[in-house]
Design an enzyme around this catalytic site. Structure first.
Site, PDB file in Angstrom:
ATOM      1  CB  ALA A  45      45.595 146.719 -45.302  1.00  0.00           C
ATOM      2  CE  LYS A  47      48.533 141.776 -44.915  1.00  0.00           C
ATOM      3  NZ  LYS A  47      47.950 141.963 -43.592  1.00  0.00           N
TER       4      LYS A  47
END
Length: 392
Positions: free
Chosen positions: A208, A241
């Site tokens: 992530a 992100k």
């Protein structure tokens, strides 16, 4: 019928966000919510993303559906970003998903479809949604030891995973472990790969934060090693992100199988799972990402801004570690400088977390996970003094 539904427990992070909003103190600090913030406390739109959106707006002629698996341009660009040729292209099946969470959900369902009796193994601690989704899907799961004294308990992790049965799935964090910030070293990854192959396990890697730790290439190096060494690997990736497209819900699931003849079967199952869950995946965020990655100028601009984000968080970690050493007159928090990504666990008690909030207006999650990106140069010393005060 609806009266039979039980009230669901409140999400702890959302609950903390609400408490923060209702706090009238002007010096309050939010280190709970898991989004990147710049020094002004803003989650900005990256320059390359803004430019890509403008190009899309100018050139887009339809809002028709994309394919069930997403657009080939996005999938291909993400496979290249994540794997960079570590495995042959014809060994990778893929589907675009609503964020990394959607990728994990499809991964869990794919595994259940292929092996109904499978058990999942996840780190203790891990991102709360891992265990929550597995429980919701009624998938057997067990935690393995991971975090201890500010670092990774590699021996405990390997010992616990020896109890896994052939075909079980091991959930790993590709980089920037959430919530601890403590990552496996390269040699630890080698040991994990050896155990996975010896025991006949399946790695599922949640990536992530590629680019938030040691850089785009370094953050992907170990997962590439896994994909190359293991017969099968699942990789759930998020663009939230590293591209800052949180609300666009942009993710992808990769299924690597060195038996290339299996790819078509796997791809058909992935596409069908997309169809059953949400029909077609969202496209706007995916179109932004593929536009950035396919244009040399935009990609260079994006990588430069991403590198500034990464180095800024590392500087904050070093500053906080140094400030805590000075305030506590101890090396207890030195590990913070060695962690990577947005999160770290301070290792303070739940009562001390409450005191941080009530006495100092500093909000962190109850298990002491804090978002380093919620700090800036002026709030680092404030946090250090507050921690020193609550640990007494």
């Amino acid at each position: 019928m609806l009266q039979n539904l039980p009230m669901q427990p409140a999400d702890k992070i959302l609950q903390l966000m609400q408490m923060f909003r209702e706090d009238t103190r002007t010096d309050k600090i939010d280190l709970g919510v898991g989004v990147y913030k710049n020094a002004d406390g803003v989650t900005p739109i990256m320059g390359a993303v803004k430019a890509a959106e403008e190009r899309i707006w100018q050139s887009e002629t339809t809002k028709a559906y994309t394919g069930l698996a997403g657009t080939p341009e996005f999938n291909s660009a993400m496979i290249d970003l994540i794997l960079d040729g570590a495995v042959p292209a014809d060994s990778v099946a893929s589907v675009a998903t609503p964020g990394g969470t959607g990728a994990l959900r499809i991964a869990f369902e794919l595994v259940r479809q292929a092996n109904p009796g499978v058990r999942f193994w996840y780190s203790n601690p891990t991102w709360a949604n891992h265990a929550a989704m597995l429980k919701y899907l009624s998938l057997p799961a067990k935690a393995y030891r991971y975090f201890n004294d500010g670092g990774v308990d590699v021996n405990g992790m390997l010992e616990d995973l020896k109890g896994a049965a052939p075909g079980d799935v091991v959930l790993l964090h590709g980089c920037c472990h959430n919530p601890t910030g403590a990552n496996l070293r390269a040699e630890d990854w080698d040991a994990v790969i050896d155990l996975i192959n010896a025991e006949g396990l399946i790695p599922l890697i949640d990536v992530a934060y590629q680019g938030f730790g040691d850089g785009l290439e370094a953050d992907a190096a170990n997962l590439r090693k896994v994909a190359k060494a293991c017969p099968e690997t699942l990789i759930a990736a998020s663009c939230s992100k590293n591209f800052g497209v949180y609300k666009e819900r942009t993710g992808i699931l990769l299924a690597v199988d060195h038996n290339a003849a299996q790819r078509a079967v796997t791809q058909s199952n992935l596409s069908t799972l997309n169809r059953m869950n949400y029909s077609f995946p969202p496209d706007h965020g995916a179109r932004i990402v593929s536009t950035v990655l396919s244009d040399a100028e935009l990609r260079a601009d994006w990588q430069s801004e991403l590198e500034a984000v990464r180095s800024g968080m590392l500087d904050l970690r070093k500053d906080l570690s140094s400030a805590l050493r000075q305030e506590t007159n101890s090396d207890r928090f030195d590990f913070l400088a060695n962690h990577r990504g947005m999160f770290s666990m301070l290792g303070i008690t739940p009562d001390e977390v409450v005191r941080l909030r009530e006495t100092h207006a500093i909000y962190v999650i109850g298990d002491s996970r804090m978002n380093v990106a919620g700090l800036n140069k002026s709030t680092v010393p404030v946090l250090a003094r507050a921690i020193a005060d609550v640990i007494g």
